[in-house]
Design a protein around this motif. Structure first.
Motif, PDB file in Angstrom:
ATOM      1  N   SER A 182       0.627  -1.140   0.012  1.00 46.59           N
ATOM      2  CA  SER A 182      -0.056   0.039  -0.148  1.00 46.59           C
ATOM      3  C   SER A 182       0.776   1.398  -0.197  1.00 46.59           C
ATOM      4  N   GLY A 183       2.186   0.926  -0.047  1.00 49.40           N
ATOM      5  CA  GLY A 183       2.841   2.183  -0.271  1.00 49.40           C
ATOM      6  C   GLY A 183       3.824   2.752   1.091  1.00 49.40           C
ATOM      7  N   GLY A 184       3.652   1.896   2.271  1.00 48.91           N
ATOM      8  CA  GLY A 184       4.022   2.369   3.512  1.00 48.91           C
ATOM      9  C   GLY A 184       5.368   1.080   3.975  1.00 48.91           C
ATOM     10  N   LEU A 185       5.955   1.585   4.940  1.00 51.65           N
ATOM     11  CA  LEU A 185       6.852   0.804   5.646  1.00 51.65           C
ATOM     12  C   LEU A 185       6.497   0.390   7.085  1.00 51.65           C
ATOM     13  N   GLY A 186       5.353   0.767   7.440  1.00 46.57           N
ATOM     14  CA  GLY A 186       5.013   0.436   8.842  1.00 46.57           C
ATOM     15  C   GLY A 186       5.299   1.583   9.700  1.00 46.57           C
ATOM     16  N   GLN A 217       7.052   6.967  14.955  1.00 44.51           N
ATOM     17  CA  GLN A 217       6.731   7.626  13.772  1.00 44.51           C
ATOM     18  C   GLN A 217       6.913   6.701  12.622  1.00 44.51           C
ATOM     19  N   PRO A 218       6.333   7.140  11.595  1.00 46.26           N
ATOM     20  CA  PRO A 218       6.280   6.162  10.367  1.00 46.26           C
ATOM     21  C   PRO A 218       7.885   6.022  10.100  1.00 46.26           C
ATOM     22  N   ILE A 224      13.685   6.983   8.527  1.00 45.79           N
ATOM     23  CA  ILE A 224      14.778   6.736   7.448  1.00 45.79           C
ATOM     24  C   ILE A 224      15.116   7.939   6.606  1.00 45.79           C
ATOM     25  N   GLY A 225      14.037   8.788   5.972  1.00 44.37           N
ATOM     26  CA  GLY A 225      14.204  10.097   5.631  1.00 44.37           C
ATOM     27  C   GLY A 225      15.080  11.046   6.558  1.00 44.37           C
ATOM     28  N   GLN A 226      14.710  11.135   7.656  1.00 43.20           N
ATOM     29  CA  GLN A 226      15.576  12.123   8.585  1.00 43.20           C
ATOM     30  C   GLN A 226      16.768  11.823   8.898  1.00 43.20           C
ATOM     31  N   PRO A 248       9.318  -3.357  11.855  1.00 40.88           N
ATOM     32  CA  PRO A 248       9.195  -2.565  10.604  1.00 40.88           C
ATOM     33  C   PRO A 248      10.357  -1.610  10.126  1.00 40.88           C
ATOM     34  N   LEU A 249      10.873  -1.067  11.535  1.00 39.35           N
ATOM     35  CA  LEU A 249      12.032  -0.076  11.121  1.00 39.35           C
ATOM     36  C   LEU A 249      13.374  -0.847  10.635  1.00 39.35           C
ATOM     37  N   LEU A 250      13.625  -1.955  11.006  1.00 42.06           N
ATOM     38  CA  LEU A 250      14.922  -2.704  10.650  1.00 42.06           C
ATOM     39  C   LEU A 250      14.544  -3.293   9.256  1.00 42.06           C
TER      40      LEU A 250
END
Length: 323
Positions: free
Chosen positions: A76-80, A87-88, A93-95, A287-289
């Protein structure tokens, strides 16, 4: 078009394998997900609260269900959602990558340029004191653990000499928007130099080997017979001959540099993507890993694609009509 589609298919397969392996390793970890989430507060939480936490984040679901839920979010376009940073995952990852890219780019550029230059000089003067000095440095650095080199750098240049800050991306207690560019660069110099030292060695050794092969070739022997010097031969014939493997290794080393940056960021307390990777592993933030693993694999794959594209520029003989 078929070649592009094949590349995209391979990349998708690689990313799926990376996600599966990363998830499997997390599931095999002896760390309890709820304990990792609670951290030091684990002794203050009742069994009922533990059950609510497990239900809230899906820790109580079977591994296949957890992975399937993450795949649906990815589709669906998200990473969890990261429970460590609340945070998403995409935002984390972006920050974090905004800080890490400066560290990685600086170290990559320095290691590529210096490694290539040192390898050319060592190969051009085989057996000379210069060659022995460069080779000894490269072998010693290539066998040195990243974390030990980073701690040694902090001890020498920060603690003993006081030339560089001991940690962080800026002075402690100062707001991010108040940190000047000069201060940011001052905090970056030592981590970049430490990480670059690890990358210089491999490029130096491979470039030196390539130069040695050229210096023993018929082209070099013919040039020597006409009175050309070793550095002249290296300049006229060796640069292009040695640049192809150097470019290949430089872009292939992006993954190695990122792995080194994880340790470097921990030692220097640098708030980048490497530090977030360690936090995700220790706190079982699946999810982050998984998001960082996918991002890293994509990052390295793009580097390899750029290297393939540059092959034809460096040596047009590699470009065929069907490519």
């Amino acid at each position: 078009m078929p070649r592009i589609a094949m590349r995209l298919g391979r990349l998708a397969l690689v990313l799926l394998c990376v996600a599966l392996v990363s998830f499997g390793l997390m599931m095999l970890s002896p760390i309890d997900q709820v304990d990792a989430y609670l951290g030091p507060q684990v002794a203050q939480v009742s069994p009922e609260q533990r059950a609510l936490i497990a239900e809230r984040w899906g820790f109580d679901a079977p591994p296949a269900v957890q992975f399937g839920h993450w795949l649906r979010q990815l589709a669906s376009g998200g990473l969890g959602w990261s429970h460590v940073y609340n945070q998403p995952v995409s935002e984390v990852i972006g920050q974090r990558f905004q800080r890490s890219i400066v560290l990685l780019a600086g170290a990559w550029l320095v290691s590529a340029l210096l490694g290539f230059a040192l390898g050319v000089m060592a190969g051009a003067k085989e057996g000379s004191p210069l060659d022995k000095m460069i080779s000894t440095y490269a072998y010693l650095t290539a066998s040195t653990p990243a974390f030990w080199l980073a701690m040694l750098a902090v001890l020498l240049f920060s603690v003993t000499l006081g030339w560089a800050p001991t940690c962080c991306a800026g002075p402690a207690g100062m707001l991010d928007q108040d940190v000047t560019l000069a201060t940011r660069l001052h905090h970056l110099v030592l981590p970049v130099a430490t990480l670059a030292l690890l990358g210089i060695a491999n490029i130096t050794l491979h470039t030196r080997t390539r130069m040695l092969a050229l210096m023993r070739s018929d082209i070099a022997i013919h040039a020597f017979a006409q009175g050309a010097g070793r550095f002249d031969v290296a300049w006229r014939h060796g640069l292009r001959h040695a640049s192809l493997p150097a470019v290949t290794l430089a872009f292939a080393s992006l993954g190695e540099l990122f792995g080194g940056s994880i340790l470097i960021e921990q030692v220097f307390a640098y708030p980048g993507l490497g530090q977030a990777t360690v936090a995700a592993g220790l706190r079982s933030d699946i999810p982050l890993l998984l998001g960082i693993a996918l991002f890293t694999a994509l990052f390295v794959s793009i580097g390899n694609l750029v290297a393939d594209t540059l092959y034809g520029v460096i040596d047009p003989r590699l470009t065929t009509g069907g490519s």
